[in-house]
Motif scaffolding. Structure first.
Motif, PDB file in Angstrom:
ATOM      1  N   ILE A   1      36.223  34.000  37.041  1.00 43.33           N
ATOM      2  CA  ILE A   1      36.398  32.483  37.469  1.00 43.33           C
ATOM      3  C   ILE A   1      38.116  32.319  37.593  1.00 43.33           C
ATOM      4  O   ILE A   1      38.420  32.655  36.500  1.00 43.33           O
ATOM      5  N   GLY A   2      38.353  32.144  38.670  1.00 44.22           N
ATOM      6  CA  GLY A   2      39.772  31.726  38.790  1.00 44.22           C
ATOM      7  C   GLY A   2      40.617  33.028  38.475  1.00 44.22           C
ATOM      8  O   GLY A   2      40.169  34.083  38.871  1.00 44.22           O
ATOM      9  N   GLY A   3      41.805  32.549  37.858  1.00 42.21           N
ATOM     10  CA  GLY A   3      42.469  33.843  37.298  1.00 42.21           C
ATOM     11  C   GLY A   3      43.914  34.260  38.019  1.00 42.21           C
ATOM     12  O   GLY A   3      43.960  33.800  39.549  1.00 42.21           O
ATOM     13  N   GLY A   4      44.630  35.244  37.621  1.00 45.86           N
ATOM     14  CA  GLY A   4      45.723  35.633  38.296  1.00 45.86           C
ATOM     15  C   GLY A   4      45.438  37.357  38.392  1.00 45.86           C
ATOM     16  O   GLY A   4      44.558  37.839  38.479  1.00 45.86           O
ATOM     17  N   TYR A   5      46.637  37.826  38.239  1.00 46.26           N
ATOM     18  CA  TYR A   5      46.797  39.119  38.428  1.00 46.26           C
ATOM     19  C   TYR A   5      46.063  39.883  37.324  1.00 46.26           C
ATOM     20  O   TYR A   5      45.385  41.041  37.598  1.00 46.26           O
ATOM     21  N   GLY A   6      45.933  39.505  36.121  1.00 44.36           N
ATOM     22  CA  GLY A   6      45.201  39.892  34.880  1.00 44.36           C
ATOM     23  C   GLY A   6      43.592  40.149  35.362  1.00 44.36           C
ATOM     24  O   GLY A   6      43.028  41.169  35.176  1.00 44.36           O
ATOM     25  N   THR A   7      43.060  38.827  36.120  1.00 46.40           N
ATOM     26  CA  THR A   7      41.698  38.845  36.172  1.00 46.40           C
ATOM     27  C   THR A   7      41.522  39.916  37.558  1.00 46.40           C
ATOM     28  O   THR A   7      40.705  40.525  37.441  1.00 46.40           O
ATOM     29  N   LEU A   8      42.621  39.883  38.571  1.00 44.92           N
ATOM     30  CA  LEU A   8      42.360  40.961  39.598  1.00 44.92           C
ATOM     31  C   LEU A   8      42.263  42.310  38.912  1.00 44.92           C
ATOM     32  O   LEU A   8      41.364  43.114  39.386  1.00 44.92           O
ATOM     33  N   SER A   9      42.953  42.657  38.041  1.00 45.06           N
ATOM     34  CA  SER A   9      42.927  44.135  37.276  1.00 45.06           C
ATOM     35  C   SER A   9      41.485  44.387  37.019  1.00 45.06           C
ATOM     36  O   SER A   9      41.164  45.189  36.946  1.00 45.06           O
ATOM     37  N   GLU A  10      41.161  43.182  36.196  1.00 43.65           N
ATOM     38  CA  GLU A  10      39.846  43.473  35.573  1.00 43.65           C
ATOM     39  C   GLU A  10      38.662  43.518  36.436  1.00 43.65           C
ATOM     40  O   GLU A  10      37.754  44.427  36.436  1.00 43.65           O
ATOM     41  N   VAL A  11      38.730  42.897  37.623  1.00 40.26           N
ATOM     42  CA  VAL A  11      37.793  43.099  38.679  1.00 40.26           C
ATOM     43  C   VAL A  11      37.716  44.444  39.294  1.00 40.26           C
ATOM     44  O   VAL A  11      36.656  45.045  39.392  1.00 40.26           O
ATOM     45  N   ALA A  12      39.016  44.938  39.432  1.00 42.19           N
ATOM     46  CA  ALA A  12      39.262  46.126  40.103  1.00 42.19           C
ATOM     47  C   ALA A  12      38.766  47.201  39.095  1.00 42.19           C
ATOM     48  O   ALA A  12      38.271  48.344  39.715  1.00 42.19           O
ATOM     49  N   LEU A  13      39.134  47.125  38.143  1.00 40.67           N
ATOM     50  CA  LEU A  13      38.497  48.326  37.031  1.00 40.67           C
ATOM     51  C   LEU A  13      37.011  48.342  37.041  1.00 40.67           C
ATOM     52  O   LEU A  13      36.488  49.225  37.031  1.00 40.67           O
ATOM     53  N   ALA A  14      36.465  46.919  36.932  1.00 40.73           N
ATOM     54  CA  ALA A  14      35.114  46.928  36.785  1.00 40.73           C
ATOM     55  C   ALA A  14      34.421  47.413  38.149  1.00 40.73           C
ATOM     56  O   ALA A  14      33.293  48.296  38.076  1.00 40.73           O
ATOM     57  N   LEU A  15      34.874  47.370  39.348  1.00 42.28           N
ATOM     58  CA  LEU A  15      34.341  47.874  40.598  1.00 42.28           C
ATOM     59  C   LEU A  15      34.699  49.400  40.595  1.00 42.28           C
ATOM     60  O   LEU A  15      33.513  49.984  40.803  1.00 42.28           O
ATOM     61  N   ARG A  16      35.808  49.709  39.891  1.00 40.10           N
ATOM     62  CA  ARG A  16      35.814  51.251  40.036  1.00 40.10           C
ATOM     63  C   ARG A  16      34.820  52.047  38.988  1.00 40.10           C
ATOM     64  O   ARG A  16      34.542  53.175  39.120  1.00 40.10           O
ATOM     65  N   LEU A  17      34.604  51.205  37.991  1.00 37.69           N
ATOM     66  CA  LEU A  17      33.540  51.784  36.847  1.00 37.69           C
ATOM     67  C   LEU A  17      32.135  51.896  37.333  1.00 37.69           C
ATOM     68  O   LEU A  17      31.161  51.803  36.609  1.00 37.69           O
ATOM     69  N   GLY A  18      31.796  50.895  38.398  1.00 37.18           N
ATOM     70  CA  GLY A  18      30.388  50.839  39.245  1.00 37.18           C
ATOM     71  C   GLY A  18      29.822  49.645  38.591  1.00 37.18           C
ATOM     72  O   GLY A  18      28.515  49.694  38.662  1.00 37.18           O
TER      73      GLY A  18
END
Length: 173
Positions: A99-116
């Motif tokens: 929900i919303g967010g900046g670069y920290g949120t973007l990093s969490e999204v990217a890591l989650a996608l990378r982890l499946g």
């Protein structure tokens, strides 16, 4: 029990705050364990919504003092890892809601996608792998270095349904 991380900025709009509170309430009503970064903004609002509904929220704090967590956490874990705790959130969760967010949120999204993991995107970053178009049509991130899915959502209910379903599917429940 589904483990759902809710990620977002330490500052947020009123709309994002309301969405986060509703997401917290809806996750609590579905007996999901909620993980978050434990501080203010989206993290505090999701914690409040869940707490008000009797849910359980674990905050993975970036600092070394568990007293720095927001007052609505059930449990605060002081990781002392700074932004590296974003990887812990992505790894510990079965699915995420951003929900919303900046670069920290973007990093969490990217890591989650990378982890499946499946990520329900609610009023947050919209992006797609190279060669694809972001938006509702470009919701799959499969083959983009991981097996995860990015699912743009319009409502808190839609995001919770996507995240809980993905978490249950992950464990064959």
């Amino acid at each position: 029990m589904p483990y759902v991380a809710v990620v977002g900025g330490s500052s947020c709009s009123e709309r994002q705050a309301a969405l986060a509170r509703e997401v917290g309430r809806l996750l609590a009503e579905r007996a999901a364990l909620i993980l978050c970064g434990g501080l203010e903004g989206v993290m505090e609002h999701v914690s409040r919504g869940a707490s008000d509904a009797g849910g359980t929220v674990i905050g993975l704090l970036p600092g070394a003092d568990r007293r720095s967590g927001n007052p609505y956490l059930t449990w605060a874990v002081a990781t002392g890892m700074g932004e590296m705790r974003n990887a812990l959130l992505a790894r510990a969760a079965d699915s995420l809601i951003a929900i919303g967010g900046g670069y920290g949120t973007l990093s969490e999204v990217a890591l989650a996608l990378r982890l499946g993991r499946t990520v329900a995107a609610l009023d947050t970053w919209r992006f797609a792998p190279p060669g694809e178009t972001a938006g509702r049509a470009g919701s799959a991130a499969e083959g983009w270095g991981g097996r995860g899915r990015l699912v743009p959502c319009e409502t808190a209910l839609e995001a919770v349904e996507v995240a809980v379903r993905a978490a249950r599917e992950r464990w064959g429940a």
